[in-house]
Design a protein around this motif. Structure first.
Motif, mmCIF file in Angstrom:
data_model
loop_
_atom_site.group_PDB
_atom_site.id
_atom_site.type_symbol
_atom_site.label_atom_id
_atom_site.label_comp_id
_atom_site.label_asym_id
_atom_site.label_seq_id
_atom_site.Cartn_x
_atom_site.Cartn_y
_atom_site.Cartn_z
ATOM 1 N N MET A 129 0.677 -1.234 -0.113
ATOM 2 C CA MET A 129 0.014 0.075 -0.010
ATOM 3 C C MET A 129 0.861 1.317 0.209
ATOM 4 S SD MET A 129 -2.582 1.191 2.757
ATOM 5 C CE MET A 129 -3.852 -0.110 2.467
ATOM 6 N N SER A 130 0.479 2.098 -1.045
ATOM 7 C CA SER A 130 1.468 3.323 -0.908
ATOM 8 C C SER A 130 0.990 4.185 0.078
ATOM 9 C CB SER A 130 1.158 3.903 -2.320
ATOM 10 O OG SER A 130 -0.028 4.489 -2.172
ATOM 11 N N TYR B 221 0.155 7.357 -0.294
ATOM 12 C CA TYR B 221 -1.128 7.999 -0.763
ATOM 13 C C TYR B 221 -2.515 7.483 -0.282
ATOM 14 C CZ TYR B 221 -4.670 9.794 -3.722
ATOM 15 O OH TYR B 221 -5.772 10.471 -4.291
ATOM 16 N N GLU B 222 -2.343 5.759 -0.589
ATOM 17 C CA GLU B 222 -3.336 5.233 -0.001
ATOM 18 C C GLU B 222 -3.742 4.996 1.368
ATOM 19 O OE1 GLU B 222 -1.945 1.583 -2.021
ATOM 20 O OE2 GLU B 222 -3.011 2.005 -3.749
ATOM 21 N N ARG B 223 -2.670 5.471 2.097
ATOM 22 C CA ARG B 223 -2.685 5.241 3.548
ATOM 23 C C ARG B 223 -3.312 6.765 4.014
ATOM 24 N NH1 ARG B 223 2.220 2.834 3.079
ATOM 25 N NH2 ARG B 223 3.263 4.739 4.076
ATOM 26 N N GLU C 4 -5.926 9.105 4.991
ATOM 27 C CA GLU C 4 -7.444 8.929 5.562
ATOM 28 C C GLU C 4 -8.066 10.294 5.311
ATOM 29 O OE1 GLU C 4 -8.223 6.777 8.851
ATOM 30 O OE2 GLU C 4 -6.702 5.309 8.476
ATOM 31 N N ARG D 245 -7.155 10.717 -7.357
ATOM 32 C CA ARG D 245 -6.154 10.679 -8.471
ATOM 33 C C ARG D 245 -6.188 11.724 -9.613
ATOM 34 N NH1 ARG D 245 -2.881 5.942 -7.562
ATOM 35 N NH2 ARG D 245 -3.484 4.839 -5.905
ATOM 36 N N THR E 28 1.426 9.125 -5.804
ATOM 37 C CA THR E 28 0.457 7.995 -5.625
ATOM 38 C C THR E 28 1.292 6.807 -5.645
ATOM 39 O OG1 THR E 28 -0.083 8.021 -7.890
ATOM 40 C CG2 THR E 28 -1.584 9.366 -6.332
#
Length: 138
Positions: free
Chosen positions: A1-2, A4-6, A8, A102, A137
């Motif tokens: 998980m990048s 960016y994905e973390r 929240e 994105r 990302t």
């Protein structure tokens, strides 16, 4: 998980406090807000100094953690100075993530939207704005 994905939605970061020392307030007015510097002395902090203090704290905060790679900012909006700030006051700045997406045209980048606030020592809201910044990302 990048990284960016973390990120929240709703994440709130306490960026710290900034004290507007009288000598610094005067210097800022002379160098960056010459129209305000012509006003009769009253110890008021330039509104742009209040905004610049956020940027300083934000950069320092993210340098310490360096969770994600920031790119340029397409700008800010909704700047509101809810009341004048006086020399000698200390403000606490926070930043809350309100959105992310994105980008369609820039591969590897996402747009992060945040809500920034500054409160005085009694907890009253003094300054707020919406910020946007590009974040890697991948």
């Amino acid at each position: 998980m990048s990284a960016y994905e973390r990120i929240e939605i709703g994440r709130r970061d306490d960026l710290g406090t900034y004290c507007f020392e009288p000598s610094e307030v005067e210097a800022f007015l002379r160098h960056f807000d010459p129209l305000a510097a012509r006003e009769p002395p009253g110890g008021h902090v330039s509104p742009w100094h209040v905004a610049a203090a956020f940027m300083r704290l934000n950069v320092e905060f993210h340098r310490k953690g360096a969770e994600f790679a920031f790119g340029p900012s397409p700008g800010v909006s909704d700047l509101v100075w809810h009341r004048a700030v006086l020399a000698g006051e200390t403000l606490r700045y926070t930043q809350t993530v309100t959105g992310k997406r994105r980008t369609a045209r820039l591969a590897g980048w996402g747009l992060l939207t945040t809500h920034i606030e500054a409160h005085d020592e009694t907890g009253d809201l003094v300054f707020s704005m919406t910020g946007r910044v590009l974040v890697r990302t991948d």
